[in-house]
Design an enzyme around this catalytic site. Sequence first.
Site, PDB file in Angstrom:
ATOM      1  N   ASP A 111       0.845  -1.186   0.000  1.00 14.14           N
ATOM      2  CA  ASP A 111       0.000   0.000   0.000  1.00 14.14           C
ATOM      3  C   ASP A 111       0.888   1.247   0.000  1.00 14.14           C
ATOM      4  O   ASP A 111       1.671   1.465   0.926  1.00 14.14           O
ATOM      5  CB  ASP A 111      -0.905  -0.003   1.243  1.00 14.14           C
ATOM      6  CG  ASP A 111      -1.795   1.216   1.300  1.00 14.14           C
ATOM      7  OD1 ASP A 111      -2.733   1.295   0.492  1.00 14.14           O
ATOM      8  OD2 ASP A 111      -1.537   2.101   2.135  1.00 14.14           O
ATOM      9  N   THR A 139      -3.077   5.369  -4.200  1.00 14.88           N
ATOM     10  CA  THR A 139      -1.959   6.118  -3.614  1.00 14.88           C
ATOM     11  C   THR A 139      -0.658   5.896  -4.387  1.00 14.88           C
ATOM     12  O   THR A 139       0.094   6.840  -4.626  1.00 14.88           O
ATOM     13  CB  THR A 139      -1.761   5.714  -2.147  1.00 14.88           C
ATOM     14  OG1 THR A 139      -1.619   4.285  -2.060  1.00 14.88           O
ATOM     15  CG2 THR A 139      -2.955   6.138  -1.308  1.00 14.88           C
ATOM     16  N   THR A 140      -0.405   4.656  -4.782  1.00  8.14           N
ATOM     17  CA  THR A 140       0.802   4.376  -5.558  1.00  8.14           C
ATOM     18  C   THR A 140       0.719   5.044  -6.924  1.00  8.14           C
ATOM     19  O   THR A 140       1.702   5.609  -7.418  1.00  8.14           O
ATOM     20  CB  THR A 140       0.995   2.862  -5.724  1.00  8.14           C
ATOM     21  OG1 THR A 140       1.038   2.248  -4.430  1.00  8.14           O
ATOM     22  CG2 THR A 140       2.281   2.559  -6.460  1.00  8.14           C
ATOM     23  N   ASP A 159      -9.290  -0.030   1.939  1.00  9.31           N
ATOM     24  CA  ASP A 159      -9.243   0.508   0.575  1.00  9.31           C
ATOM     25  C   ASP A 159     -10.474   0.087  -0.223  1.00  9.31           C
ATOM     26  O   ASP A 159     -11.056   0.896  -0.963  1.00  9.31           O
ATOM     27  CB  ASP A 159      -7.977   0.028  -0.139  1.00  9.31           C
ATOM     28  CG  ASP A 159      -6.727   0.705   0.394  1.00  9.31           C
ATOM     29  OD1 ASP A 159      -6.854   1.667   1.172  1.00  9.31           O
ATOM     30  OD2 ASP A 159      -5.613   0.258   0.036  1.00  9.31           O
TER      31      ASP A 159
END
Length: 518
Positions: free
Chosen positions: A61, A94-95, A385
């Site tokens: 994550d 997020t990545t 998530d």
Amino acid sequence: MGGQPMFILNEDSERTQGKDAQSSNITAGKAVSESVRTTLGPRGMDKMLVSDGGDVVITNDGATILDEMDIEHPAAQMISEVAETQEVEVGDGTTTAAVLAGELLTQAEDLLDDDVHPTTIVEGYYEALAMAHEAIDEIKLDAELDDDLLETVARSSMTGKGTGDVSAERLAETVVDAVRRVADDDGVVRDNITVYTQTGSSSSATRLVDGVLVDEEPVHDNMPTSFEDPQIAFVNDDIEVREASIDAEYNVSSVDDLNTAIEAEENELRGYAEHVLDLGVDVLFVDGDVADQVAAILAKNDVAAFEVGDDEGEELAHATGLSRAAGVQELEADDLGSAGSISVEKYGDEYVTFVEDGAAGQSVTVFARGGTEHVTDELERVLGDALDVVTAALDQGGVVPGAGATEIAVADHIRSEAASVEGRKQLAVEAFADAVDVLPRTLAENTGMDPIDALVDLRAEYESEGIAGIISEGQTGVIDDPVDLGVLDPVAVKDEAVESAAEAATMIVRIDDVISAS
């Protein structure tokens, strides 16, 4: 000044200006972006983060990785904040946001080397950002957000995060069920969904509890541990002998005086217990301590008491409809809530209390199971998530194809519109499109495909079919239609990723002077 130098900054201060400052900041931002790049996609790898104290976190994550890293460089921290913003706003991607921010900096660095002014780059990036939002809106699927579609979104979010295909199916069903239960005409009340983890079983044992879980056991061994249709109360104070608000001393001159004082305390505590019993309370939750005498009386009358925190009190109120009383004496019949059942279960050395089928019915809990603590920690992040993306899909504008298909469409749209941009800004707009290509290119690389060949094939497939993504298959990936194969992302995740990445990159590009004070 007589030719003497003037010192404005402290002699211990450091200052970096011009090209050196820009290069330092861009290099730092790119380094942070690269640190999470290999975690992107269904075949992304995990990172093991070890603290000075020996605590270990294993995850892919992006937000967790960047949060756990000890980042000192201020420009690098901005990239970390991109992931944090993405996590707070939409819960996933997020990545994607961090990798895109890093590539935007790479493209900006090339433009700076070609003497394109930073302001021109910023203006071009923001024009390209508007085009990106247009492309995302155009590729949005015109489909009803039914349970099957939402489960597809949830599974897509979990892919590559260690849940396994079979578990992902079941977990996706659980996630959608949880979101549906807290949805109303005004949208999804995401705060009414809690994820509770417990080691000792596989992730396939994860289930949805219609209510809340409390990690406490009754305060007295003789208290019952199971109730049907109980009346529930919550007290926001200790249930003990009251203490004087001022310092005072009492002189006890005889045994009778001592007995009188003891009897007064016992009567006070007995009064508290009897007040609870008179109201017909079956289960009492207390945000504080419960005196042994009170606990003994309640246990004798088959009433269970639990010492919990204020957070549990809020969850219990949402679930059971109770009102939190400031003290036991202020507790009234109207403050009571109710539930279908309350039971205490033991897992290893730990106790968990289930409060199910509450009268208010506004809270649900995903009871997540895992074999080890590391597994349950990652499962908690994965479920969080998934819950966020399903909520985002319902509340913020639908879904788009995943697997890099949306990014290919965005890059193509920006390039087609770049010709309408005058001057050097056109270079920045085209650079933005090139930066977006890093996402499908990275997906291809992480699945074992040649990134250049995959990108060429993706563009060709997009031109002919109008949609194409990189699907993980076997030991590598293939170019196919992500919609047909059930790879979908919320519109909000894509919009937020390009927005936050562009904002961070443009902020860093505009910095030409770094002053470090002691």
